[in-house]
Structure formats: structure tokens, C-alpha cells
Design a protein around this motif. Sequence first.
Motif, PDB file in Angstrom:
ATOM      1  N   THR A  94       0.847  -1.184   0.000  1.00  0.00           N
ATOM      2  CA  THR A  94       0.000   0.000   0.000  1.00  0.00           C
ATOM      3  C   THR A  94       0.883   1.235   0.000  1.00  0.00           C
ATOM      4  O   THR A  94       1.980   1.217   0.547  1.00  0.00           O
ATOM      5  CB  THR A  94      -0.918   0.038   1.238  1.00  0.00           C
ATOM      6  OG1 THR A  94      -0.117   0.130   2.415  1.00  0.00           O
ATOM      7  CG2 THR A  94      -1.791  -1.203   1.313  1.00  0.00           C
ATOM      8  N   SER A 100      -5.978   1.471   1.564  1.00  0.00           N
ATOM      9  CA  SER A 100      -5.351   0.159   1.784  1.00  0.00           C
ATOM     10  C   SER A 100      -6.348  -0.983   1.774  1.00  0.00           C
ATOM     11  O   SER A 100      -5.964  -2.137   1.586  1.00  0.00           O
ATOM     12  CB  SER A 100      -4.568   0.150   3.098  1.00  0.00           C
ATOM     13  OG  SER A 100      -5.440   0.341   4.187  1.00  0.00           O
ATOM     14  N   THR A 116       2.251  -3.068   4.266  1.00  0.00           N
ATOM     15  CA  THR A 116       1.502  -1.832   4.414  1.00  0.00           C
ATOM     16  C   THR A 116       2.437  -0.695   4.776  1.00  0.00           C
ATOM     17  O   THR A 116       3.403  -0.875   5.501  1.00  0.00           O
ATOM     18  CB  THR A 116       0.404  -1.958   5.494  1.00  0.00           C
ATOM     19  OG1 THR A 116       1.006  -2.336   6.723  1.00  0.00           O
ATOM     20  CG2 THR A 116      -0.643  -2.975   5.099  1.00  0.00           C
TER      21      THR A 116
END
Length: 140
Positions: A94, A100, A116
Amino acid sequence: MLGVVFSYGISLKDWQDSGLLAREIWPYAQLVQDGRTQVLLFTYGDARDLQVPLPDGVRAIPMGRASGPLGALRSLLLPWHWREEFASCQVMKTNQVWGSWVAIIAKFLCGPKLWTRAGYEHYLNHLVRRSPLRKRWASY
């Protein structure tokens, strides 16, 4: 293959127009140049994203413009619509927390590993600004 999910509502053309393109693309270009992987950029753009020059081995997948509550609901379906492209990725990353959910759904749908990156933290900033409860709740 590395898949990068853009921040919600952001396109490759936005990066280009704001002067961020070279800085944001550089790490992915290095990975490709070193022969480590190829990169798919899942953007919230349209056909104009396909006109933005990218290094060899980096390709844009414009998933369509999105904004507002209906766009956010529509974005929940993007991993199903683009499932073949998401399934071709061994790793999803992301670019920001905001957006996300597309990568998270793709992870459960198609199985790539998920990295992430927080970037701008909406919830903490709403706390600091003492935003209304509904905004804090939504960002949490």
C-alpha cells in the motif's frame, strides 16, 4: 511481481501533475533495474495514466476514478474486477493507509503477501485536530 495500490483517489497523472512522479517511481525503477521484480501500479486513474511515461518493467493499471462515499463503496469491488492482475502479484504494497482496503481485500482474495505503509495517518491527525466524532470513528 510487486503490486502497488495507490492512495484512495490518486492517479499516476496526479503524481505527474504535482511533480512527485520521479520521486515516487524511483524505488520501483531500481527494483526493476536490479532484476528483482516487475511492478504493477494500481491507480485511481483513467486512460490518461497510460500516457504517463514509466520505466521498463513498471506498468500502470488504472482502476478508474473514485471519490466520495459511492466511490469508496465501488472501491470494495476493485479486487474482484482486477483479480487476475492482483493474482499475478507475489507481494502487494500500500502507498498510504487511505485506500489500503483494496490491497487487504486482494490479499484475502488472491493470496499475495501484503506490505503496508502508513503514510499520512488520518485517525491520529483527527485526534490532534479534535475533529468531530464521526470523522474520528470513520478514520479509525
